[in-house]
Scaffold this motif. Structure first.
Motif, short mmCIF file in Angstrom:
data_model
loop_
_atom_site.label_atom_id
_atom_site.label_comp_id
_atom_site.label_asym_id
_atom_site.label_seq_id
_atom_site.Cartn_x
_atom_site.Cartn_y
_atom_site.Cartn_z
N LEU A 118 0.86 -0.74 0.43
CA LEU A 118 -0.28 -0.01 0.08
C LEU A 118 1.17 1.17 -0.07
O LEU A 118 0.56 2.06 -0.53
CB LEU A 118 -0.69 0.00 0.91
N MET A 119 1.44 1.63 0.63
CA MET A 119 2.29 2.53 1.00
C MET A 119 3.59 2.15 0.33
O MET A 119 4.41 3.99 -0.57
CB MET A 119 2.92 2.77 2.10
N LEU A 120 4.24 1.46 -0.42
CA LEU A 120 5.18 1.45 -1.87
C LEU A 120 3.96 2.13 -2.97
O LEU A 120 5.28 2.09 -4.29
CB LEU A 120 5.26 0.00 -1.51
N ALA A 121 2.83 1.44 -3.31
CA ALA A 121 2.05 1.83 -4.22
C ALA A 121 1.98 3.56 -3.94
O ALA A 121 2.50 4.24 -5.17
CB ALA A 121 0.81 0.96 -4.54
N MET A 123 4.14 5.70 -2.91
CA MET A 123 5.75 5.75 -3.15
C MET A 123 6.08 5.68 -4.69
O MET A 123 6.28 6.96 -5.25
CB MET A 123 7.03 5.30 -2.36
N LEU A 124 5.21 4.94 -5.38
CA LEU A 124 5.51 4.85 -6.94
C LEU A 124 4.63 5.09 -7.97
O LEU A 124 4.53 5.41 -8.81
CB LEU A 124 5.32 3.02 -7.21
N ASN A 125 3.53 6.02 -6.75
CA ASN A 125 2.45 6.61 -7.54
C ASN A 125 2.00 5.56 -8.93
O ASN A 125 1.32 6.08 -10.46
CB ASN A 125 3.02 7.94 -8.54
N LEU A 126 1.45 4.50 -8.13
CA LEU A 126 0.71 3.84 -8.94
C LEU A 126 -0.90 3.83 -9.19
O LEU A 126 -1.44 4.28 -8.01
CB LEU A 126 1.06 1.78 -9.00
N ASN A 127 -1.71 3.51 -10.41
CA ASN A 127 -2.82 3.36 -10.07
C ASN A 127 -3.42 2.26 -9.52
O ASN A 127 -2.86 1.11 -8.88
CB ASN A 127 -3.28 3.00 -11.57
N ASP A 128 -4.69 2.44 -8.96
CA ASP A 128 -5.02 1.42 -9.13
C ASP A 128 -5.27 -0.93 -9.50
O ASP A 128 -5.26 -1.06 -8.80
CB ASP A 128 -7.03 0.96 -8.37
N THR A 129 -5.15 -0.48 -10.40
CA THR A 129 -4.88 -1.89 -11.28
C THR A 129 -3.01 -2.36 -10.82
O THR A 129 -2.26 -2.99 -10.83
CB THR A 129 -4.68 -1.83 -12.59
N LEU A 271 2.41 15.16 2.75
CA LEU A 271 1.50 13.56 3.22
C LEU A 271 0.73 13.33 2.66
O LEU A 271 -0.11 11.68 1.96
CB LEU A 271 1.28 12.90 5.03
N PHE A 272 -0.28 14.74 2.76
CA PHE A 272 -2.22 14.39 1.87
C PHE A 272 -1.94 14.39 0.91
O PHE A 272 -2.93 14.63 0.21
CB PHE A 272 -2.67 15.20 3.06
N ASP A 273 -0.73 14.84 -0.02
CA ASP A 273 -1.33 15.89 -1.86
C ASP A 273 -1.19 14.74 -2.02
O ASP A 273 -0.59 13.16 -2.01
CB ASP A 273 -0.05 16.44 -1.70
N GLU A 274 -2.50 14.29 -3.22
CA GLU A 274 -2.65 13.28 -3.38
C GLU A 274 -2.43 12.04 -3.02
O GLU A 274 -2.63 10.94 -4.05
CB GLU A 274 -1.92 13.91 -4.96
N ALA A 275 -3.10 12.02 -2.17
CA ALA A 275 -3.35 10.82 -1.80
C ALA A 275 -4.72 10.44 -2.20
O ALA A 275 -5.52 10.48 -1.50
CB ALA A 275 -2.80 11.16 0.27
N PRO A 276 -4.22 8.96 -2.50
CA PRO A 276 -5.58 7.90 -2.27
C PRO A 276 -5.96 7.35 -0.69
O PRO A 276 -6.15 7.87 -0.26
CB PRO A 276 -5.13 6.40 -3.34
N LYS A 277 -7.84 7.32 -1.44
CA LYS A 277 -8.72 6.87 -0.08
C LYS A 277 -7.67 6.51 0.92
O LYS A 277 -8.43 6.42 2.02
CB LYS A 277 -10.30 7.32 -0.78
N PRO A 278 -7.63 4.43 0.34
CA PRO A 278 -7.11 3.90 1.25
C PRO A 278 -6.53 4.53 1.91
O PRO A 278 -5.87 4.20 3.29
CB PRO A 278 -6.96 3.26 0.69
N LEU A 279 -5.29 5.55 1.78
CA LEU A 279 -4.32 5.80 2.34
C LEU A 279 -4.67 6.99 3.25
O LEU A 279 -3.92 7.46 4.45
CB LEU A 279 -3.35 6.32 1.45
#
Length: 547
Positions: A118-121, A123-129, A271-279
């Motif tokens: 989750l946190m690695l995704a 960091m890597l700016n990955l999409n859901d897929t 920490l909060f910029d562009e953070a996905p909802k699960p994060l």
């Protein structure tokens, strides 16, 4: 009960933080150059003096001055005289310097497995897929006992999963080659930002950040973040990982006389910029529940609106420095910031926010019953330690005297996924030594399995590593009911003779195929009936059992 900690003062007296409520979290906000760093310094040293370990990120390099006693410079004397404050008892705080890059402090490392998908995704700016594929890769590694410690382990695992995606599809689901490629590219970018230095062993032991010195003062752990700020995702993910480590490893303690640790998150908006909802949900959960672990979390940012409402509602201790209202949007931000305080009838909070000078702030701490005090205008106290950075020589001397000196400096690269996967690839028989069957042929599948079994047991090849993910040999099947056992002669003897030449006699060297052997293998490939397949399986299976 520990005495209140004076942080600021005004004409009515001192504005103090109650140690027993310091784990109720807080925030320090204000525009650039208004005095947030000095406020952070005063608050950190006050907590250290009562035995509370502190962690903070030093974005500008100024906080290193905590390790040296302050002096009464002409500018400081002038301020003290103007405000009518007494000169503090100049003293240095016990500090430990840390640095992800290992240049300005002890190296800080975490493992890929401990960071988690989750946190690695994030960091890597990955999409859901892509995040889903990354989670599958972690699951496959766990199921096969492959350790993911550093970035080369994850790259090797991604390559392996990508090459065998068809084999994992049935059990784990589709694994897109495009997603594998996107994750690989993200890892390259992280490596260029210093991720290859951050991920690895020895991993940071969280207990090393919760120590006290011989005088009972809490160690102030200062992370050199001036270079780390150039990689904002690495910076924010690292600090979130730190919070998660504290949350997972510390026991429940309830309300204490003072916190077990105070954690200051500078440049918190990252920490909060562009953070996905699960994060965001994970951050909110950690902030809400870590209070019961005895940890106080303080966010330092320019505007309280940088922090989501779900998190801002958990921050009871607040220090607001000046905000500038040059545009209509800024004016709305000032009004919103003023509304977050408990109103003081004697003070126009919105107007005061724009009038505050450097070192002046609006302060509202929690009272004995956990209620926010009315907002007060006051001046931040002068810190007892040095304002401004220490020299490089002083930093090196403080590092050499640290309690953890020499523990984390030498990196360790033990056997993990990279070594096991590369070693397994090196042990695979060369194509010229083992026949390569056609995947679509059932008979070839069994021939492949027999060859794999020989490769695993042959002394010349050596044993294949356990927990491997290479294609396993098919299980031997028993003789179908109603089928007579082969008693010798005919097709059975012919196949046995041919197989003996194929697999060798007694472990001898492999010979080239005779015309008869070539004919038998060709015939085996062409057998399409169920009866023919069962005969082939039975004969080859009995050979493998006998061997």
């Amino acid at each position: 009960m520990t005495n209140p900690l004076p942080i600021a003062s005004n004409s009515d007296g001192q504005l103090c933080l109650l140690p027993q409520l310091a784990n109720r979290h807080g925030c320090i906000t204000g525009a650039t150059g208004t005095g947030k760093t000095v406020t952070l310094q005063v608050l950190a040293q006050a907590l250290s003096d009562i035995g509370v370990p502190v962690f903070m990120a030093d974005v500008k390099g100024d906080l290193s001055g905590l390790g040296r006693a302050g002096t009464a410079s002409p500018k400081v004397r002038e301020r003290l005289a103007h405000l009518g404050m007494a000169e503090p008892a100049w003293a240095a705080a016990p500090v430990a310097f840390w640095d992800v890059y290992g240049q300005k402090g002890h190296p800080v490392r975490a493992t890929i497995s401990d960071m988690g998908p989750l946190m690695l995704a994030r960091m890597l700016n990955l999409n859901d897929t892509q995040q889903g594929v990354l989670q599958l890769v972690f699951k496959i590694a766990d199921d096969n006992g492959l350790l993911l410690l550093d970035t080369k382990d994850l790259r090797a695992m991604l390559q392996h999963v990508g090459e065998h995606a068809a084999e994992f599809k049935t059990e784990y689901g589709n694994i897109s080659a495009a997603s594998i490629g996107a994750i690989q590219r993200g890892l390259i970018a992280i490596d260029e930002q210093g991720g290859d230095q951050f991920f690895g062993e020895p991993m940071l032991n969280i207990e090393d950040w919760m120590q006290t010195d011989a005088k009972g003062r809490g160690i102030i752990n200062i992370l050199a973040a001036d270079q780390l700020m150039n990689a904002p995702r690495l910076y924010s993910t690292f600090l979130l990982w730190m919070l998660s480590e504290l949350f997972e490893h510390l026991p429940e303690v309830g309300d204490l006389d003072k916190p077990k640790m105070a954690f200051f998150f500078d440049e918190a908006h990252l920490l909060f910029d562009e953070a996905p909802k699960p994060l965001l949900q994970k951050i909110e959960q950690v902030v809400r529940l870590i209070r019961s672990k005895g940890v106080g979390v303080y966010f330092v940012t320019q505007n309280p609106l940088d922090i989501p409402d779900t998190v801002l509602g958990q921050l009871g201790n607040r220090v607001q420095h000046a905000l500038r209202a040059y545009t209509p949007r800024d004016q709305k931000a000032v009004a919103a910031a003023a509304d977050t305080f408990r109103a003081n009838p004697k003070l126009d909070t919105a107007q005061a926010i724009t009038e505050l000078g450097v070192g002046e702030a609006l302060v509202s701490f929690l009272d004995e019953k956990g209620r926010p005090n009315v907002v007060e205008r006051g001046y931040i106290l002068t810190p007892a330690s040095q304002i401004g950075p220490v020299t490089d020589d002083e930093r090196r001397a403080l590092m050499a005297a640290s309690l953890v000196a020499g523990i984390y400096e030498q990196a360790i690269d033990r056997e993990s996924a990279y070594e096991r996967l590369k070693g397994r690839a090196a042990q695979q028989p060369a194509p010229s030594q083992v026949p390569t069957p056609t995947p679509s042929s059932p008979a070839d599948d069994n021939a492949w399995g027999a060859s794999a079994g020989r490769a695993q047991t042959s002394p010349a090849q050596g044993a294949r590593p356990s927990g491997g993910m290479a294609r396993p040999a098919p299980q031997q099947q028993s003789q179908p009911p109603g089928q007579p056992q082969d008693q010798g002669g005919g097709l059975g003897d012919l196949l046995k003779d041919a197989a003996g030449g194929i697999f060798g006699n007694g472990g001898g060297s492999r010979r080239s195929d005779s015309p008869l052997q070539a004919m038998v293998k060709s015939a085996a490939r062409s057998i399409g009936s169920q009866v023919g397949r069962e005969i082939i399986r039975g004969v080859l299976g009995s050979l493998m059992k006998r061997r």
